[in-house]
Scaffold this motif. Structure first.
Motif, PDB file in Angstrom:
ATOM      1  N   SER A 104       0.945  -1.558   0.337  1.00 38.66           N
ATOM      2  CA  SER A 104      -0.171   0.033   0.090  1.00 38.66           C
ATOM      3  C   SER A 104       1.048   1.301  -0.215  1.00 38.66           C
ATOM      4  CB  SER A 104      -0.556  -0.309   1.420  1.00 38.66           C
ATOM      5  OG  SER A 104      -1.950   1.328   1.445  1.00 38.66           O
ATOM      6  N   LEU A 105       2.141   1.215   0.236  1.00 39.28           N
ATOM      7  CA  LEU A 105       2.734   2.293   0.730  1.00 39.28           C
ATOM      8  C   LEU A 105       3.268   2.450  -0.754  1.00 39.28           C
ATOM      9  CD1 LEU A 105       4.571   1.896   3.939  1.00 39.28           C
ATOM     10  CD2 LEU A 105       2.912   3.299   3.845  1.00 39.28           C
ATOM     11  N   LEU A 106       4.283   1.611  -1.521  1.00 35.88           N
ATOM     12  CA  LEU A 106       4.598   1.372  -2.791  1.00 35.88           C
ATOM     13  C   LEU A 106       3.772   2.107  -3.139  1.00 35.88           C
ATOM     14  CD1 LEU A 106       6.683  -1.604  -2.629  1.00 35.88           C
ATOM     15  CD2 LEU A 106       7.447   0.886  -2.434  1.00 35.88           C
ATOM     16  N   GLN A 107       2.302   1.936  -3.341  1.00 39.12           N
ATOM     17  CA  GLN A 107       1.858   1.872  -4.482  1.00 39.12           C
ATOM     18  C   GLN A 107       1.301   3.626  -3.576  1.00 39.12           C
ATOM     19  OE1 GLN A 107      -2.249  -0.034  -6.269  1.00 39.12           O
ATOM     20  NE2 GLN A 107      -3.305   0.762  -5.430  1.00 39.12           N
ATOM     21  N   ARG A 108       1.387   4.139  -3.090  1.00 44.59           N
ATOM     22  CA  ARG A 108       0.732   5.091  -2.826  1.00 44.59           C
ATOM     23  C   ARG A 108       1.600   5.983  -3.041  1.00 44.59           C
ATOM     24  NH1 ARG A 108      -3.746   6.289  -0.154  1.00 44.59           N
ATOM     25  NH2 ARG A 108      -5.204   4.613  -0.139  1.00 44.59           N
ATOM     26  N   LYS A 109       3.445   5.836  -3.031  1.00 44.01           N
ATOM     27  CA  LYS A 109       4.299   6.994  -3.316  1.00 44.01           C
ATOM     28  C   LYS A 109       4.592   6.594  -5.350  1.00 44.01           C
ATOM     29  CE  LYS A 109       5.520   7.623   0.805  1.00 44.01           C
ATOM     30  NZ  LYS A 109       5.602   9.223   1.247  1.00 44.01           N
ATOM     31  N   GLY A 110       3.435   5.431  -5.338  1.00 46.52           N
ATOM     32  CA  GLY A 110       3.946   5.760  -6.943  1.00 46.52           C
ATOM     33  C   GLY A 110       4.676   4.722  -7.842  1.00 46.52           C
TER      34      GLY A 110
ATOM     35  N   LEU B 247      -8.151  -6.545   5.620  1.00 43.93           N
ATOM     36  CA  LEU B 247      -7.135  -6.492   5.008  1.00 43.93           C
ATOM     37  C   LEU B 247      -7.813  -4.535   4.178  1.00 43.93           C
ATOM     38  CD1 LEU B 247      -7.086  -9.301   2.518  1.00 43.93           C
ATOM     39  CD2 LEU B 247      -5.225  -8.382   3.874  1.00 43.93           C
ATOM     40  N   LYS B 248      -8.941  -4.440   4.164  1.00 41.90           N
ATOM     41  CA  LYS B 248      -8.850  -2.707   3.644  1.00 41.90           C
ATOM     42  C   LYS B 248      -8.370  -1.864   4.552  1.00 41.90           C
ATOM     43  CE  LYS B 248     -12.931  -4.178   1.355  1.00 41.90           C
ATOM     44  NZ  LYS B 248     -14.887  -3.813   0.577  1.00 41.90           N
ATOM     45  N   LEU B 249      -8.537  -2.054   6.235  1.00 37.04           N
ATOM     46  CA  LEU B 249      -8.516  -0.996   7.338  1.00 37.04           C
ATOM     47  C   LEU B 249      -6.668  -0.815   6.525  1.00 37.04           C
ATOM     48  CD1 LEU B 249     -10.045  -2.175  10.128  1.00 37.04           C
ATOM     49  CD2 LEU B 249     -10.354  -0.213   8.878  1.00 37.04           C
ATOM     50  N   VAL B 250      -5.727  -2.461   6.922  1.00 34.08           N
ATOM     51  CA  VAL B 250      -4.366  -2.124   6.881  1.00 34.08           C
ATOM     52  C   VAL B 250      -4.078  -1.512   5.831  1.00 34.08           C
ATOM     53  CG1 VAL B 250      -2.055  -3.630   6.879  1.00 34.08           C
ATOM     54  CG2 VAL B 250      -4.230  -4.283   8.451  1.00 34.08           C
ATOM     55  N   TRP B 251      -5.208  -2.047   4.301  1.00 31.50           N
ATOM     56  CA  TRP B 251      -5.066  -1.270   3.284  1.00 31.50           C
ATOM     57  C   TRP B 251      -4.343   0.425   3.059  1.00 31.50           C
ATOM     58  CZ3 TRP B 251      -1.953  -3.016  -1.353  1.00 31.50           C
ATOM     59  CH2 TRP B 251      -2.112  -2.447  -2.636  1.00 31.50           C
ATOM     60  N   ASN B 252      -5.631   0.844   3.687  1.00 35.25           N
ATOM     61  CA  ASN B 252      -5.948   2.000   3.662  1.00 35.25           C
ATOM     62  C   ASN B 252      -5.583   2.711   4.719  1.00 35.25           C
ATOM     63  OD1 ASN B 252      -7.742   2.458   0.785  1.00 35.25           O
ATOM     64  ND2 ASN B 252      -8.677   1.159   2.603  1.00 35.25           N
ATOM     65  N   ALA B 253      -4.764   2.355   5.744  1.00 36.83           N
ATOM     66  CA  ALA B 253      -4.367   3.122   6.080  1.00 36.83           C
ATOM     67  C   ALA B 253      -3.108   4.084   6.291  1.00 36.83           C
ATOM     68  CB  ALA B 253      -3.440   2.021   7.921  1.00 36.83           C
ATOM     69  N   PRO B 254      -2.783   4.043   5.341  1.00 36.92           N
ATOM     70  CA  PRO B 254      -1.316   4.604   4.970  1.00 36.92           C
ATOM     71  C   PRO B 254      -2.168   6.139   4.651  1.00 36.92           C
ATOM     72  CG  PRO B 254      -0.610   2.427   4.441  1.00 36.92           C
ATOM     73  CD  PRO B 254      -1.847   2.857   4.843  1.00 36.92           C
ATOM     74  N   ARG B 255      -3.113   6.786   4.122  1.00 33.13           N
ATOM     75  CA  ARG B 255      -3.975   7.263   3.995  1.00 33.13           C
ATOM     76  C   ARG B 255      -3.468   8.594   4.523  1.00 33.13           C
ATOM     77  NH1 ARG B 255     -10.141   6.009   2.318  1.00 33.13           N
ATOM     78  NH2 ARG B 255      -9.987   8.193   1.239  1.00 33.13           N
TER      79      ARG B 255
END
Length: 396
Positions: free
Chosen positions: A67-73, A179-187
């Protein structure tokens, strides 16, 4: 010659002796009730539970990293966008992990610990230890007056199918929501909200995984028929619903406090204006693009309607010219004082002009009605366009 041998001893529990025999090299151990099991069936399910929980923790860490890598592009994969308040469960005390109330956190942790203890008891009871009384049901019956042993297990495919269906229906939603909670936590960036989402997601996913593991090992240990398999599964899943039952109790005991706490969580984590402001630039860009596309569509629609209005104006001018021509012809015919039985050709031409005038009047009336409708539609679209432009400017 003979290379394989078997040795059966009274090393099971309950034993006819004060303490069961210690026979590590025996092939099979039996108890005083003539129930037996192979020594290779001994497994430390408690140790394996720790391994499973370690794998779960590692998997969730990988999900967080992705999730972090995806949000960093830096990496693109699937998306699990979700409202944190909806994902953790509106009817579960686990939603209290998203609250800032100490009381709410204590209640959620108490339920979590209670579930872990219950599942641990079931896992410990499922472990086969021949010299102690456990819940494990021996798989064989070996009468002392008979050389053959009888298998007591009568589990069939139907029982395991119901077992799988029950687990999927009750646990799949909690696993996905965790999974959704962990995935969206970095937002939420480096904030307390991120810690709350991570802790809630880890707890929700882990307790569901522990429920799945304990259901499997306990049924393997003691279920010897389809009925026992289904019955034990229902009991274990009831433990998994302890968080929802506690939430229902709070609705009855203290509805005002629960409403206040739920309102605080909803105001903080629901997808309202505040949460949008806290999201990263990706979410804002998506919203801007959506509004920009709608603005373009409205502008194109207004342009089409404007062109249609211009065409109506041109038709009205053409009709007016035809009417003027008709009037001149009428005046000319009156001046000529057409006698009875006179110019037949001119009379036919006059009749056609009169008929065309009537048709033109009807067409003008229809075009005026259409023009009024299009005018109202243009006003509505211009109002909507102003609204989207204002919203677009606020997002920009």
């Amino acid at each position: 010659g003979q290379t394989k041998s078997s040795f059966i001893a009274d090393c099971g529990s309950p034993s006819e002796f004060d303490s069961p025999l210690d026979c590590p090299d025996c092939t099979m151990c039996c108890n005083s009730q003539q129930e037996c099991d192979v020594t290779t069936a001994t497994k430390d399910f408690g140790l394996w539970a720790g391994v499973v929980m370690g794998l779960v923790f590692g998997f969730l860490c990988l999900v967080l990293l992705a999730s972090l890598l995806q949000r960093k592009g830096l990496y693109q994969c699937f998306s699990l966008k979700s409202d944190a308040y909806d994902a953790v469960g509106k009817d579960s005390v686990y939603c209290f992990f998203l609250s800032n109330s100490i009381t709410a956190w204590v209640l959620a942790i108490v339920v979590l610990v209670a579930q872990v203890i219950c599942f641990s008891v079931y896992i410990d009871g499922a472990t086969l230890v021949f010299d102690s009384d456990k819940d494990w049901v021996y798989q064989y019956v070996c009468p002392r007056d008979n050389l053959d042993c009888r298998i007591t297990s009568d589990n069939g495919g139907l029982g395991w199918i119901f077992f799988a269906v029950f687990l999927a229906v009750h646990l799949l939603s909690d696993i996905v929501n965790g999974l959704k909670l962990v995935w969206n936590a970095p937002r939420y960036g480096l904030s307390w909200k991120t810690c709350q989402c991570l802790f809630g997601g880890f707890c929700l996913f882990s307790i569901s995984a522990l429920a799945l593991y304990s259901s499997v090992v306990y049924n393997v240990a003691i279920s010897r028929s389809n009925l026992e398999l289904i019955f034990n599964t229902v009991i274990l899943l009831f433990v998994n619903e302890l968080d929802e039952k506690m939430f229902s109790c709070l609705e009855t005991i203290s509805p005002k406090w629960l409403e206040m706490t739920s309102g605080e969580i909803k105001a903080t984590f629901s997808n309202n204006k505040d949460s949008v402001e806290n999201t990263d630039g990706e979410d804002i860009k998506e919203t801007i693009l959506e509004h920009q596309g709608r603005i373009n569509e409205l502008e194109e629609e207004i342009e089409r309607i404007t062109q249609f209005g211009r065409r109506i104006d041109e038709l009205e001018a053409e009709i007016e010219r035809i009417i003027q021509l008709g009037r001149r012809l009428v005046q000319r015919s009156v001046a000529m004082k057409i006698s009875r039985g006179g110019n037949t050709k001119l009379k036919k031409k006059m009749a056609k002009i009169v008929a065309k005038q009537v048709a033109n009047r009807k067409e003008i009336e229809r075009m005026n009605i259409t023009n009024q409708e299009q005018g109202r539609k243009v006003e509505s679209l211009e109002s909507e366009l102003k609204h989207f432009k204002a919203k677009f400017q606020s997002l920009s």
